[in-house]
Design an enzyme around this catalytic site. Sequence first.
Site, PDB file in Angstrom:
ATOM      1  CB  CYS A  30       5.120  -5.653  15.008  1.00 45.58           C
ATOM      2  SG  CYS A  30       4.326  -6.624  16.308  1.00 45.58           S
ATOM      3  CG  ASP A  32       2.821  -3.419  19.722  1.00 46.60           C
ATOM      4  OD1 ASP A  32       2.228  -2.347  19.971  1.00 46.60           O
ATOM      5  OD2 ASP A  32       3.436  -4.065  20.595  1.00 46.60           O
ATOM      6  NE  ARG A  34       3.211  -1.617  22.565  1.00 42.18           N
ATOM      7  CZ  ARG A  34       3.997  -2.411  23.295  1.00 42.18           C
ATOM      8  NH1 ARG A  34       4.463  -2.001  24.458  1.00 42.18           N
ATOM      9  NH2 ARG A  34       4.325  -3.607  22.846  1.00 42.18           N
ATOM     10  CG  HIS A  86       8.119  -3.393  18.232  1.00 46.64           C
ATOM     11  ND1 HIS A  86       7.633  -3.410  19.519  1.00 46.64           N
ATOM     12  CD2 HIS A  86       7.304  -4.197  17.510  1.00 46.64           C
ATOM     13  CE1 HIS A  86       6.569  -4.195  19.565  1.00 46.64           C
ATOM     14  NE2 HIS A  86       6.343  -4.690  18.360  1.00 46.64           N
ATOM     15  CB  CYS A  89       8.060  -7.692  19.711  1.00 52.70           C
ATOM     16  SG  CYS A  89       6.926  -8.551  18.594  1.00 52.70           S
TER      17      CYS A  89
END
Length: 139
Positions: A30, A32, A34, A86, A89
């Site tokens: 992803c 993302d 994080r 994850h 998401c």
Amino acid sequence: EWARGIVTRDPTFFSRLARLQSPDILWIGCSDSRVPANQIVALDPGEVFVHRNIANCVVHTDFNCLSVLSYAVEVLKVRHVVVCGHYGCGGVAAACSPEQYGLIDNWLRNIKDVYDRYKDKILALPPGKARSDKLVELN
């Protein structure tokens, strides 16, 4: 400043990195911020080949992802392909939502298709996080 700190800790880091592009792993994850692939698998730069997109989708019409996969397998000779989602998401949460978000709705269509396919399983769970988490797992 970042580069200076790296060279202070490891003077040969960049010269070694310039010669090191032989990863065993292709990581499709992803976008993302994080979810940093190298840190998650505890590998240094050059040891994992990374492709990222919203909600870690691998779609048969996405020539970018397919090109990365082809290059990783055929040229870099990676031995493992990891598709890593994850919990929490945002892309998956958006796909669960009836709201319209604009351009990204086209991308999320693939996740919405997964949702539609497993709707009975997902709706059997309590509303909220449990449903989103199940769609993360199914995606």
